[in-house]
Scaffold this active site. Structure first.
Site, PDB file in Angstrom:
ATOM      1  N   SER A 451      11.200 -31.519 -10.364  1.00 31.22           N
ATOM      2  CA  SER A 451      11.765 -32.749 -10.134  1.00 31.22           C
ATOM      3  C   SER A 451      11.101 -33.133  -8.770  1.00 31.22           C
ATOM      4  CB  SER A 451      13.175 -32.772  -9.847  1.00 31.22           C
ATOM      5  OG  SER A 451      14.073 -32.242 -11.076  1.00 31.22           O
ATOM      6  N   CYS A 644      22.074 -32.934 -10.756  1.00 31.53           N
ATOM      7  CA  CYS A 644      20.938 -32.046 -10.753  1.00 31.53           C
ATOM      8  C   CYS A 644      21.071 -30.760 -10.362  1.00 31.53           C
ATOM      9  CB  CYS A 644      19.702 -32.694  -9.908  1.00 31.53           C
ATOM     10  SG  CYS A 644      18.178 -32.125 -10.154  1.00 31.53           S
ATOM     11  N   ASP A 689      19.841 -34.143 -14.620  1.00 33.14           N
ATOM     12  CA  ASP A 689      18.493 -33.485 -14.584  1.00 33.14           C
ATOM     13  C   ASP A 689      18.689 -31.889 -14.275  1.00 33.14           C
ATOM     14  OD1 ASP A 689      15.934 -32.679 -14.273  1.00 33.14           O
ATOM     15  OD2 ASP A 689      15.357 -33.799 -12.591  1.00 33.14           O
ATOM     16  N   TRP A 691      18.936 -27.595 -15.451  1.00 32.55           N
ATOM     17  CA  TRP A 691      18.189 -26.450 -16.104  1.00 32.55           C
ATOM     18  C   TRP A 691      18.944 -25.229 -16.042  1.00 32.55           C
ATOM     19  CZ3 TRP A 691      16.746 -28.813 -11.300  1.00 32.55           C
ATOM     20  CH2 TRP A 691      17.124 -28.153 -10.314  1.00 32.55           C
TER      21      TRP A 691
END
Length: 692
Positions: A451, A644, A689, A691
């Site tokens: 990012s 995020c 966003d 992961w």
């Protein structure tokens, strides 16, 4: 009236052309290009005049099975290649692998019913298709697809197989394969076997794939009348020694991604097939403690035509560390031949060599192969036949066939392929493995996405990266497991700053790049567009949840809002929840937040959660709960909510806490609160966003 002379005609003509040009600008010329448009054909891409008709292509090449892939990180592409090899070796299918973006799909209704199409489809982000599958997905699932015009089952002849790659930490889990399967069924296509689903969130992707494909093969064999035979390794690629060339020969690729880079004429557009070799203008450590450290890196894109928007991702093209390259070449008995020049040729017309040739063993392993990735059980089975002795062969067969035994022996040690081979053979070289099997069995080295932690409004030609260096000690191993890209960035940072480097590891990277083209501290990059974006109206409130490096895009968001405020724009409340271990240990950008506070005043508030400062661990979701009343008020003002970071735990818990906040503050049931959060996600008021 006097006749016009030649000069008058020229002048009038110029005026007419100028007028025409003015009124057609933006329609026929001067059209602004999409900075993210993928218009550069890669080194192995479509040749001029290549047919985009898949039925025609299969007829020409004598194929009866095509495996399409929609891949973002290379895993779906790898699965497609593995299915193609297995279908040919076990069942005698004439298979081909196909990139979805290289073919049109209007003629799927003419697909012969004695052939089969397989679709290996990854879901990217919040239920989106991968970059190479966008057109296919829109065509198949869109309202204006040509198939919807027919009263007959338009795809009645299509026999297909489907497997999806997803992550259950996302709300739209495996939506790509589910939606495509639903559309195909609607148009009368016949699915063979179940539509499989792999789950990266649970860490079971590989086993999900292996468990799905066996019953699929059985169903396909019944449907097509296939006879299984003893699988024998058949190379897809031929390796040709080029004794007439040396590593110094100008036509030999030494790691360059395509011909323009080889010839020194690389130009844009820069993208996933064509990186920009960007200078690093600044690099520093945000913190460095016993077991980890964090980097801040600035790359300059001013000499390129790259552009980005706040919230986008930057892709870093790493190289493998020299230590790992040496270990890999050594166990295969190729260390002495590392600089020998070879050409790699496709042995059948639809196969694509995954890197440019002629090249060297060293260049392939260093720049093009995922040699540090976890071991695939299927690849272990393939290599068993080439073991250096019977004992090693028996062990490889057991590892490949026994799931529990494989996990017990490989997962805790985080073995890559070289480490596993050395362990199984007690260091004896595996010189019988065909190099073609290595190319086929290992994924292509993929870019790593980060990012962007800067604002394009503040620094349009300089991109900030924030990354924690992966460095993990493993029981029973002398050396730690190291992340590929973050340690590459660390080595570049050490070189740029002249850091004393007590470890030899960082020094083993080829930081100068192929033919010393990266000298002066450069890194290959491209930019990937993201839908993770601030509201277009800066007066809208925003709530941001970003522990650890999850704060990266929010540095860019707050940086942008501070600049907007300085420019006189009305800026809404900007509430950031940041978490780390201890304020004196890993409080990233601590001084910067104070500067943004000066620019934004009471419009900016930083709420911290220090998990190891007190006996009771405090995380961002706990602080979010404390601010429930204000958060609900901001959302009622059409505020945007952003998360995020870690998908598996943090993001899920934040989602649950927000639903409870809405339930409590608005006096509705928890189920209604959850529905409201889902609705926020659907309308992009809630964005992630995250992961694994």
């Amino acid at each position: 009236m006097a006749e016009l002379d030649t000069l008058d005609i020229i002048v009038l003509g110029a005026i007419l052309l100028g007028t025409l040009a003015y009124f057609t600008k933006g329609t026929y010329w001067g059209v602004t290009k999409d900075p993210y448009a993928n218009v550069f054909a890669n080194a192995n891409g479509a040749k001029a005049g290549k047919s985009r008709n898949i039925v025609e292509k299969m007829e020409e090449s004598g194929k009866n099975c095509v495996i399409f892939y929609g891949s973002q990180t290379g895993t779906a592409e790898d699965y497609a290649s593995r299915l193609a090899k297995e279908g040919k070796s076990r069942f005698g299918l004439e298979t081909m692998v196909a990139d979805l973006e290289e073919y049109d799909f209007e003629n799927l209704d003419t697909f012969p019913n004695d052939k089969v199409a397989m679709f290996i489809l990854a879901t990217y982000g919040e239920g989106e298709p991968t970059d190479n599958a966008v057109d296919f997905y829109e065509f198949v699932t869109g309202e204006d697809t040509a198939f919807s015009e027919s009263n007959e089952p338009a795809l009645g002849n299509l026999n297909y197989v489907a497997f999806g790659l997803g992550n259950n930490t996302y709300e739209h889990y495996n939506s790509m394969v589910r939606n495509v399967d639903k559309a195909f069924t609607k148009f009368g296509a016949h699915r063979i076997g179940e539509a499989g689903e792999g789950d990266d969130g649970a860490g079971t992707m590989e086993e999900d794939f292996l468990a799905w494909k066996e019953p699929m093969w059985s169903a396909l064999a019944d449907k097509m009348g296939l006879q299984e035979r003893e699988a024998v390794y058949e190379p897809v690629f031929g390796i040709v020694d080029r004794d007439n060339l040396s590593a110094e020969s100008p036509e030999v690729y030494l790691g360059e991604p395509n011909k323009m880079h080889l010839e020194g004429t690389a130009k844009g557009p820069f993208n996933a097939h064509n990186p920009y070799i960007a200078p690093i203008v600044e690099s520093r450590e945000l913190f460095s403690v016993k077991d980890r450290n964090c980097l801040h890196v600035e790359v300059d894109i001013s000499a390129s035509n790259l552009s980005y928007q706040t919230g986008d991702h930057i892709a870093i093209w790493p190289t493998n560390a020299g230590d790992e390259v040496d270990r890999f070449l050594d166990i295969l008995g190729l260390k002495e031949k590392r600089h020998n020049v070879i050409s790699v040729k496709a042995l059948e017309p639809t196969a694509k060599v995954p890197f440019p040739t002629p090249t060297t063993y060293d260049a392939i392993v260093r720049y093009h192969m995922e040699i540090c990735a976890p071991v695939s059980r299927q690849f272990v089975s393939t290599l068993a036949a080439f073991a250096p002795n019977e004992e090693a062969k028996a062990e490889m067969v057991k590892l490949g066939s026994d799931k529990d035994y494989f996990h017990e022996k490989t997962i805790p040690q985080l073995f890559n392929i070289a480490g596993l081979l050395a362990q199984v053979s007690n260091g004896e070289k595996w010189t019988s493995i065909p190099f073609s099997a290595v190319i086929e069995g290992l994924n292509k080295l993929q870019p790593r996405y980060y990012s962007i932690s800067s604002s394009s409004l503040v620094q349009p030609k300089k991109i900030s990266i924030t990354a924690v260096v992966e460095n993990q000690m493993v029981p029973g191993r002398e050396e730690p497991f190291r992340g590929v890209a973050t340690n590459y960035l660390l080595a570049l940072k050490q070189k740029q700053n002249g850091d004393p480097n007590p470890e030899a590891f960082g020094k083993t990277y080829e930081l100068l790049g192929p033919r010393n083209k990266y000298d002066g501290i450069h890194v290959p990059v491209h930019v990937r567009h993201s839908n993770f974006k601030l509201p277009s109206d800066p007066s809208k409130p925003v709530i941001m949840i970003g522990p650890g490096t999850g704060v990266a895009p929010f540095r860019g968001f707050v940086q942008e809002r501070a600049k907007q405020a300085q420019n006189g724009a009305p800026v809404g409340k900007t509430l950031l929840f940041f978490g780390c271990r201890k304020p004196e240990e890993d409080f990233m950008y601590e001084k910067e937040w104070e500067e943004y506070k000066e620019a934004l005043g009471d419009k900016f508030e930083l709420v911290t959660a220090f998990s190891r400062q007190t006996k009771k661990k405090v995380y961002v979701q706990h602080r979010l709960q404390e601010y429930g009343k204000e958060v609900n008020e901001l959302l009622s003002q059409k505020g945007f909510f952003y998360v995020c970071g870690d998908a598996a735990n943090m993001a899920r818990e934040v989602n649950a806490v927000l639903a409870k906040i809405i339930s409590t503050e608005r006096g509705v049931t928890e189920a209604k609160g959850e529905d409201i959060v889902k609705s926020m996600r659907s309308s992009n008021q809630y964005q992630e966003d995250v992961w694994s």
